[in-house]
Design a protein around this motif. Structure first.
Motif, PDB file in Angstrom:
ATOM      1  N   LEU A  84       0.569  -0.909  -0.057  1.00 37.35           N
ATOM      2  CA  LEU A  84      -0.122   0.243   0.140  1.00 37.35           C
ATOM      3  C   LEU A  84       0.652   1.116  -0.438  1.00 37.35           C
ATOM      4  CD1 LEU A  84      -3.224   1.210   0.395  1.00 37.35           C
ATOM      5  CD2 LEU A  84      -2.633   1.360   2.436  1.00 37.35           C
ATOM      6  N   GLN A  85       1.381   2.113  -1.312  1.00 31.57           N
ATOM      7  CA  GLN A  85       1.886   2.867  -1.330  1.00 31.57           C
ATOM      8  C   GLN A  85       0.947   4.391  -0.774  1.00 31.57           C
ATOM      9  OE1 GLN A  85       5.162   3.544  -2.263  1.00 31.57           O
ATOM     10  NE2 GLN A  85       4.528   6.006  -1.622  1.00 31.57           N
ATOM     11  N   MET A  86       1.547   4.788   0.097  1.00 31.55           N
ATOM     12  CA  MET A  86       0.812   5.727   0.488  1.00 31.55           C
ATOM     13  C   MET A  86       1.247   7.526   0.027  1.00 31.55           C
ATOM     14  SD  MET A  86      -1.145   3.917   4.852  1.00 31.55           S
ATOM     15  CE  MET A  86       0.697   4.333   5.110  1.00 31.55           C
ATOM     16  N   ASP A  87       0.554   8.099   0.111  1.00 32.61           N
ATOM     17  CA  ASP A  87       1.758   9.473  -0.746  1.00 32.61           C
ATOM     18  C   ASP A  87       0.086  10.516  -0.397  1.00 32.61           C
ATOM     19  OD1 ASP A  87       1.815   8.075  -3.522  1.00 32.61           O
ATOM     20  OD2 ASP A  87       3.542   7.916  -2.154  1.00 32.61           O
ATOM     21  N   ASN A  88       0.989  11.954  -0.105  1.00 37.53           N
ATOM     22  CA  ASN A  88      -0.097  13.121   0.465  1.00 37.53           C
ATOM     23  C   ASN A  88      -0.434  12.737   1.886  1.00 37.53           C
ATOM     24  OD1 ASN A  88      -0.746  15.585   0.302  1.00 37.53           O
ATOM     25  ND2 ASN A  88      -2.832  15.097  -0.980  1.00 37.53           N
ATOM     26  N   LEU A  89       0.080  12.054   2.728  1.00 38.17           N
ATOM     27  CA  LEU A  89      -0.820  11.142   4.138  1.00 38.17           C
ATOM     28  C   LEU A  89      -1.089  12.898   5.020  1.00 38.17           C
ATOM     29  CD1 LEU A  89       1.813   9.043   5.044  1.00 38.17           C
ATOM     30  CD2 LEU A  89      -1.037   8.219   5.075  1.00 38.17           C
ATOM     31  N   LYS A  90      -1.679  12.498   5.207  1.00 33.69           N
ATOM     32  CA  LYS A  90      -2.241  13.219   6.141  1.00 33.69           C
ATOM     33  C   LYS A  90      -2.700  12.989   7.603  1.00 33.69           C
ATOM     34  CE  LYS A  90      -6.119  15.047   2.680  1.00 33.69           C
ATOM     35  NZ  LYS A  90      -6.920  15.271   1.837  1.00 33.69           N
ATOM     36  N   PRO A  91      -2.890  13.850   8.866  1.00 31.42           N
ATOM     37  CA  PRO A  91      -3.420  13.560  10.558  1.00 31.42           C
ATOM     38  C   PRO A  91      -3.912  12.828  10.174  1.00 31.42           C
ATOM     39  CG  PRO A  91      -2.754  15.867  10.308  1.00 31.42           C
ATOM     40  CD  PRO A  91      -3.223  15.692   8.940  1.00 31.42           C
ATOM     41  N   GLU A  92      -5.256  12.884   9.401  1.00 32.54           N
ATOM     42  CA  GLU A  92      -6.710  12.124   9.780  1.00 32.54           C
ATOM     43  C   GLU A  92      -6.512  10.534   9.502  1.00 32.54           C
ATOM     44  OE1 GLU A  92      -6.556  14.935   7.990  1.00 32.54           O
ATOM     45  OE2 GLU A  92      -7.995  15.172   6.873  1.00 32.54           O
ATOM     46  N   ASP A  93      -4.738   9.822   8.833  1.00 34.23           N
ATOM     47  CA  ASP A  93      -4.924   8.847   8.262  1.00 34.23           C
ATOM     48  C   ASP A  93      -3.525   8.088   9.181  1.00 34.23           C
ATOM     49  OD1 ASP A  93      -3.698  10.043   5.253  1.00 34.23           O
ATOM     50  OD2 ASP A  93      -5.040   8.865   5.689  1.00 34.23           O
ATOM     51  N   THR A  94      -3.807   8.540  10.683  1.00 33.74           N
ATOM     52  CA  THR A  94      -3.267   7.981  11.881  1.00 33.74           C
ATOM     53  C   THR A  94      -4.645   7.096  11.730  1.00 33.74           C
ATOM     54  OG1 THR A  94      -2.317  10.716  12.408  1.00 33.74           O
ATOM     55  CG2 THR A  94      -2.667   8.531  14.437  1.00 33.74           C
ATOM     56  N   ALA A  95      -3.342   6.119  12.279  1.00 34.12           N
ATOM     57  CA  ALA A  95      -3.592   4.766  12.398  1.00 34.12           C
ATOM     58  C   ALA A  95      -3.035   3.580  12.992  1.00 34.12           C
ATOM     59  CB  ALA A  95      -5.227   4.316  11.026  1.00 34.12           C
TER      60      ALA A  95
END
Length: 131
Positions: A84-95
């Motif tokens: 899972l490539q995760m780009d442009n991460l946001k604080p709400e992706d914290t988990a």
């Protein structure tokens, strides 16, 4: 029994990238290609949600709306690994992110939106995105 090993989590600033890996092993009477594999995440106090899933038999994918255009799921059948490539991460992706595998769902969307009570689960990997 199928075993899943998740890795790749960490601490990153908003706008940054991470790549999660889910390595599968333990196939006996079936193989990696027979399984749907997905990434699910859980924030404390909230229900676990399916983030992105892939059907190895035909390459079909599913994403929740909040990650479309930012996350990309892929599968390397030679390595029995889903990424899972995760780009442009946001604080709400914290988990805490978990990978899961099952082969009994009629569609990849159904799998990704399900609870997967009888599937195989890996241990979680923590993703923390700072603002």
């Amino acid at each position: 029994e199928v075993q899943l090993q998740a890795s790749g989590g960490g601490l990153v600033r908003a706008g940054g990238s991470l790549r999660l890996s889910c390595a599968a092993s333990g196939f006996t009477f079936d193989d990696f290609d027979d399984y749907d594999i997905g990434w699910f995440r859980q924030i404390p106090g909230k229900d676990r949600e399916g983030v992105s899933c892939i059907k190895n038999s035909d390459g079909g994918t599913h994403y929740i709306d909040s990650v479309k255009g930012r996350f990309t799921i892929s599968s390397d059948n030679a390595k029995n690994t889903v990424y899972l490539q995760m780009d442009n991460l946001k604080p709400e992706d914290t988990a805490v992110y978990y990978c899961a595998a099952d082969r009994r769902y009629p569609s990849i969307a159904t799998f990704c939106q399900g609870k997967i009570p009888f599937g195989f689960w890996g241990q979680g990997t923590l993703v923390t995105v700072s603002s």
